[in-house]
Motif scaffolding. Structure first.
Motif, PDB file in Angstrom:
ATOM      1  N   TYR A 138      36.810   4.762  -8.485  1.00  0.00           N
ATOM      2  CA  TYR A 138      35.570   5.519  -8.276  1.00  0.00           C
ATOM      3  C   TYR A 138      35.194   5.623  -6.799  1.00  0.00           C
ATOM      4  N   SER A 139      35.462   4.572  -6.018  1.00  0.00           N
ATOM      5  CA  SER A 139      35.067   4.623  -4.606  1.00  0.00           C
ATOM      6  C   SER A 139      35.928   5.621  -3.833  1.00  0.00           C
ATOM      7  N   ALA A 140      37.193   5.773  -4.214  1.00  0.00           N
ATOM      8  CA  ALA A 140      38.061   6.756  -3.544  1.00  0.00           C
ATOM      9  C   ALA A 140      37.526   8.173  -3.806  1.00  0.00           C
ATOM     10  N   GLN A 141      37.131   8.435  -5.055  1.00  0.00           N
ATOM     11  CA  GLN A 141      36.576   9.759  -5.376  1.00  0.00           C
ATOM     12  C   GLN A 141      35.246   9.977  -4.652  1.00  0.00           C
ATOM     13  N   GLN A 287      36.836   6.915   9.013  1.00  0.00           N
ATOM     14  CA  GLN A 287      37.240   5.511   9.166  1.00  0.00           C
ATOM     15  C   GLN A 287      37.252   4.778   7.822  1.00  0.00           C
ATOM     16  N   VAL A 288      36.326   5.140   6.941  1.00  0.00           N
ATOM     17  CA  VAL A 288      36.333   4.540   5.594  1.00  0.00           C
ATOM     18  C   VAL A 288      37.636   4.912   4.889  1.00  0.00           C
ATOM     19  N   VAL A 297      46.190   5.258  -0.784  1.00  0.00           N
ATOM     20  CA  VAL A 297      45.655   6.548  -1.242  1.00  0.00           C
ATOM     21  C   VAL A 297      46.212   7.704  -0.419  1.00  0.00           C
ATOM     22  N   ASN A 298      46.685   8.719  -1.114  1.00  0.00           N
ATOM     23  CA  ASN A 298      47.058   9.971  -0.456  1.00  0.00           C
ATOM     24  C   ASN A 298      45.865  10.905  -0.619  1.00  0.00           C
ATOM     25  N   SER A 303      45.739  13.442  -5.731  1.00  0.00           N
ATOM     26  CA  SER A 303      45.988  12.352  -6.681  1.00  0.00           C
ATOM     27  C   SER A 303      44.740  11.502  -6.954  1.00  0.00           C
ATOM     28  N   VAL A 304      43.803  11.520  -6.003  1.00  0.00           N
ATOM     29  CA  VAL A 304      42.536  10.791  -6.195  1.00  0.00           C
ATOM     30  C   VAL A 304      41.819  11.308  -7.457  1.00  0.00           C
TER      31      VAL A 304
END
Ligand code: ADE
Length: 311
Positions: A138-141, A287-288, A297-298, A303-304
């Protein structure tokens, strides 16, 4: 009046008649096209209902606002901001889709994508906290959609687990752009960094220290809220929570929060670099995305958004 003039309200269908002529029919959606079944949510200025388009059977979340109440409470500007922000961001993954807007004598309507799996907040409450895998998913999205909003000049200013809905494929859908700020690019192509907020915007637990101290509310404020949510997914509660709003504000401006003993090291490092009082010293969205937490993560190949959610 611009409410109904926009393309979103019009449905264009092409039909071929018996002689083979193509007839273009322009049809406006109205409240009569929908059957309202149950209430999905209720706010100070709006009610969200589950609505079915009776001609297609498609289910939507329809946000209704009472015009007299909006005018009396001087919220007209915010209703327009919500509509403009959603129209600007409408092509992206991770943003609740706005299909139509229309009005009748009493109300304004936003016909929105229905998120059948509820709020991220309910998910955190149901399980107490999320696994590291779910938090990562969820944080990547969330950071990807914040990046998208910011690159289109939209600062959300009220990102919180109640405003993060879970769609049918379990990916997130950010909603509630009523307190967003739309900023224009400057001559050099960059966005302004000193955006002053004329009044309080946001929710106590996720509000940035710069808004409380200097009434400044720019893009770093959304990153601060992101940091609070990442903490909350792991800890089960937001980092700053007092017994009332004032106590919460005090904790925010003093940076009074702590990690529990089992808080994973990598996530702890990320949160520590985000929950920094001075917005200039806080990690930026870029930066995050480059932090070790997201090393696998790509960000380019989608893919996220296309990977199956963890159990
Ligand atoms: N509650 C508020 N907005 C919603 C939406 N788009 N889908 C489901 N529930 C909601």
């Amino acid at each position: 009046s611009s409410w109904e003039d926009r393309g979103a309200a019009r449905i264009v269908t092409k039909e071929t008649d018996a002689a083979g002529n193509v007839i273009t029919k322009v049809q406006k959606k109205s409240v009569r096209d929908f059957e309202f079944t149950k209430e999905l949510g209720d706010g100070s200025y709006s009610t969200v209902m589950l609505g079915t388009d009776t001609t297609t059977g498609t289910v939507y979340a329809i946000k209704m606002l009472d015009k007299r109440h909006i005018i009396r409470e001087k919220k007209v500007k915010y209703v327009n901001i919500e509509k403009n922000a959603l129209n600007k961001l409408n092509k992206a993954r991770g943003i609740v889709h706005l299909y139509y807007t229309f009005q009748d004598q009493r109300s304004l309507y936003f016909v929105l994508e229905y998120a059948p799996n509820g709020e991220l907040l309910s998910l955190i409450k149901k399980y107490g906290s999320l696994t590291v895998e779910a938090c990562h998913y969820y944080s990547a999205q969330l950071i990807d959609v914040i990046d998208y909003m910011h690159s289109h000049g939209v600062v959300h200013r009220d990102i919180k687990p109640e405003n993060i809905l879970i769609g049918s494929d379990n990916t997130i859908l950010v909603t509630d752009f009523g307190t967003a700020k739309i900023v224009d690019r400057q001559d050099d192509g960059s966005f302004p960094t000193d955006i002053r907020a004329s009044s309080f915007v946001g929710t106590a637990e996720y509000v940035s220290p710069e808004l409380l101290n200097d009434k400044y509310c720019g893009m770093p404020a959304d990153v601060w809220a992101f940091g609070c949510i990442v903490y909350q997914m792991i800890a089960g509660k937001p980092p700053f929570k007092g017994s009332n709003e004032y106590q919460t504000f005090q904790k925010v401006i003093k940076l009074q929060y702590a990690f529990s003993a089992g808080f994973p090291t990598v996530v702890r490092d990320l949160v520590k670099r985000i929950l920094i009082l001075k917005p200039r010293d806080r990690l930026t969205v870029a930066q995050v995305k480059a932090h070790f937490w997201f090393r696998d993560v790509n960000w380019e190949d989608g893919s996220v958004w296309d990977t199956a959610p963890p159990e």
